[in-house]
Design a protein around this motif. Structure first.
Motif, PDB file in Angstrom:
ATOM      1  N   ASP A 101       0.827  -1.203   0.000  1.00 53.36           N
ATOM      2  CA  ASP A 101       0.000   0.000   0.000  1.00 53.36           C
ATOM      3  C   ASP A 101       0.864   1.258   0.000  1.00 53.36           C
ATOM      4  O   ASP A 101       0.508   2.269  -0.614  1.00 53.36           O
ATOM      5  CB  ASP A 101      -0.946  -0.001   1.195  1.00 53.36           C
ATOM      6  N   VAL A 102       2.005   1.201   0.687  1.00 57.19           N
ATOM      7  CA  VAL A 102       2.947   2.316   0.658  1.00 57.19           C
ATOM      8  C   VAL A 102       3.484   2.504  -0.749  1.00 57.19           C
ATOM      9  O   VAL A 102       3.591   3.635  -1.259  1.00 57.19           O
ATOM     10  CB  VAL A 102       4.096   2.070   1.651  1.00 57.19           C
ATOM     11  N   ARG A 103       3.827   1.417  -1.411  1.00 60.85           N
ATOM     12  CA  ARG A 103       4.355   1.491  -2.779  1.00 60.85           C
ATOM     13  C   ARG A 103       3.307   2.040  -3.746  1.00 60.85           C
ATOM     14  O   ARG A 103       3.625   2.825  -4.643  1.00 60.85           O
ATOM     15  CB  ARG A 103       4.779   0.113  -3.270  1.00 60.85           C
ATOM     16  N   VAL A 104       2.067   1.624  -3.557  1.00 59.99           N
ATOM     17  CA  VAL A 104       0.998   2.171  -4.385  1.00 59.99           C
ATOM     18  C   VAL A 104       0.900   3.682  -4.190  1.00 59.99           C
ATOM     19  O   VAL A 104       0.699   4.438  -5.150  1.00 59.99           O
ATOM     20  CB  VAL A 104      -0.343   1.485  -4.066  1.00 59.99           C
ATOM     21  N   GLY A 105       1.081   4.123  -2.953  1.00 59.14           N
ATOM     22  CA  GLY A 105       1.105   5.559  -2.694  1.00 59.14           C
ATOM     23  C   GLY A 105       2.238   6.251  -3.428  1.00 59.14           C
ATOM     24  O   GLY A 105       2.061   7.346  -3.982  1.00 59.14           O
ATOM     25  N   ASP A 106       3.412   5.623  -3.434  1.00 59.88           N
ATOM     26  CA  ASP A 106       4.541   6.167  -4.194  1.00 59.88           C
ATOM     27  C   ASP A 106       4.172   6.332  -5.665  1.00 59.88           C
ATOM     28  O   ASP A 106       4.431   7.371  -6.292  1.00 59.88           O
ATOM     29  CB  ASP A 106       5.750   5.226  -4.114  1.00 59.88           C
ATOM     30  N   MET A 107       3.576   5.283  -6.226  1.00 59.50           N
ATOM     31  CA  MET A 107       3.241   5.278  -7.643  1.00 59.50           C
ATOM     32  C   MET A 107       2.186   6.323  -7.976  1.00 59.50           C
ATOM     33  O   MET A 107       2.298   7.052  -8.970  1.00 59.50           O
ATOM     34  CB  MET A 107       2.791   3.868  -8.049  1.00 59.50           C
ATOM     35  N   ARG A 108       1.157   6.407  -7.144  1.00 56.79           N
ATOM     36  CA  ARG A 108       0.118   7.414  -7.379  1.00 56.79           C
ATOM     37  C   ARG A 108       0.681   8.827  -7.248  1.00 56.79           C
ATOM     38  O   ARG A 108       0.288   9.735  -8.002  1.00 56.79           O
ATOM     39  CB  ARG A 108      -1.038   7.227  -6.402  1.00 56.79           C
ATOM     40  N   GLY A 109       1.601   9.005  -6.311  1.00 57.19           N
ATOM     41  CA  GLY A 109       2.209  10.319  -6.147  1.00 57.19           C
ATOM     42  C   GLY A 109       3.004  10.742  -7.371  1.00 57.19           C
ATOM     43  O   GLY A 109       2.945  11.901  -7.804  1.00 57.19           O
ATOM     44  N   VAL A 110       3.746   9.800  -7.951  1.00 51.99           N
ATOM     45  CA  VAL A 110       4.518  10.111  -9.152  1.00 51.99           C
ATOM     46  C   VAL A 110       3.595  10.347 -10.343  1.00 51.99           C
ATOM     47  O   VAL A 110       3.817  11.271 -11.139  1.00 51.99           O
ATOM     48  CB  VAL A 110       5.526   8.983  -9.453  1.00 51.99           C
ATOM     49  N   ILE A 111       2.551   9.545 -10.472  1.00 50.21           N
ATOM     50  CA  ILE A 111       1.596   9.748 -11.570  1.00 50.21           C
ATOM     51  C   ILE A 111       0.989  11.151 -11.490  1.00 50.21           C
ATOM     52  O   ILE A 111       0.893  11.864 -12.502  1.00 50.21           O
ATOM     53  CB  ILE A 111       0.499   8.669 -11.528  1.00 50.21           C
TER      54      ILE A 111
END
Length: 302
Positions: A101-111
């Motif tokens: 879930d943390v990694r998904v947050g990273d990805m959404r933040g970059v998107i």
């Protein structure tokens, strides 16, 4: 960001003209602030007709430069392209706690930071494919599709064996010189790779300087085997977007049961890259680009 003399990052092994051309377009270095952590990524704007956005996600212990030598090919095909370094890896900041879930947050933040509208696709390699599966489950409505690249989605009867043979990677040593350190770089899982210039490229971009000497960029807390402890197969099965599985035909994970299970999870959309091992973008970079672009073009046409 970990500052290293650019001359130390230059590959010495003979490399083809396309590699040198792409490295001359090395991407814009950016950081997205995500829940108090600086998440590093490289960005290439689309050239020509806009085909959408593409986020590239590296494997365990990797970084954005696992994609930097082929990312310009996607930009040339019309995709605004970003290659992320997940938190705790590469030049991104560290966290106290990690998880999908943390990694998904990273990805959404970059998107959100990189792209200004349009349809976004995600391609995740190995561990990055696991993270991408969680993204597809939680936020599949936000993307046009996800590509899982040689992530070991094992059927139930094979998972216990996998747990026993996974190497422990949470500890790392320091080296006195940069040259000594990058020459110790090895692909995990172990595999041959005839493209020495790409293995060298990855090794040289995997190092940072600490008071004790040169060491790998990843945070030990991000690399323990707990990172495999989530039900990623359930995440991929439940992903609500288009999905495809890309694999190396010589991959360590290319076994009939594994491929059949992966095919089931993605609804049969599975593509093999001939003569590629697990790290397919290193073994067959141009064929990998063609396969990914082909999958994306099919989705866009549909």
């Amino acid at each position: 960001m970990n500052e290293i003399d650019p001359d130390l990052l230059k590959v010495q092994a003979p490399a083809p003209d396309w590699y040198h051309a792409n490295m001359a377009d090395a991407g814009e270095v950016r950081f997205a602030q995500v829940d108090g952590c600086a998440v590093h990524y490289l960005y290439w704007p689309a050239k020509g007709a806009d085909a959408g956005n593409l986020l590239l996600v590296h494997g365990g212990g990797g970084h954005a430069h696992w994609w930097s030598f082929i990312a310009p090919f996607f930009a040339a095909a019309g995709y605004n392209t970003a290659a992320i370094s997940l938190s705790g890896m590469g030049d991104s900041g560290r966290r106290e706690v990690y998880g999908a879930d943390v990694r998904v947050g990273d990805m959404r933040g970059v998107i959100a930071d990189a792209f200004d509208g349009g349809t976004t696709f995600i391609c995740g390699h190995s561990f990055g494919g696991f993270m991408t599966s969680r993204f597809g489950q939680l936020h599949g409505d936000e993307v046009g599709g996800i590509i899982i690249a040689d992530s070991p989605f094992r059927p139930p009867h094979m998972r216990e064996v996998d747990q026993k043979r996974r190497p422990r990677m949470g500890n790392k040593r320091h080296y006195e010189t940069f040259d000594e350190a990058w020459r110790r770089f090895r692909l995990m899982p172990v595999q041959p790779c005839e493209n020495d210039y790409l293995v060298e490229h990855i090794g040289r971009h995997s190092l940072k300087r600490e008071p004790e000497g040169w060491c790998w960029k990843w945070d030990g807390g991000a690399m323990n085997n707990r990172r495999f402890g989530e039900p990623f197969h359930d995440y991929l099965a439940a992903a609500t977007c288009r999905k495809a599985y890309l694999f190396g035909e010589k991959s360590f994970f290319n076994e009939p049961d594994t491929l059949a299970y992966a095919s089931e999870l993605v609804g049969g959309h599975i593509v093999g890259v001939p003569e590629a091992h697990h790290h397919l973008m290193l073994d067959q970079p141009l064929a990998t680009v063609a396969a990914i672009r082909g999958i994306l073009a099919g989705w866009r046409a549909a």
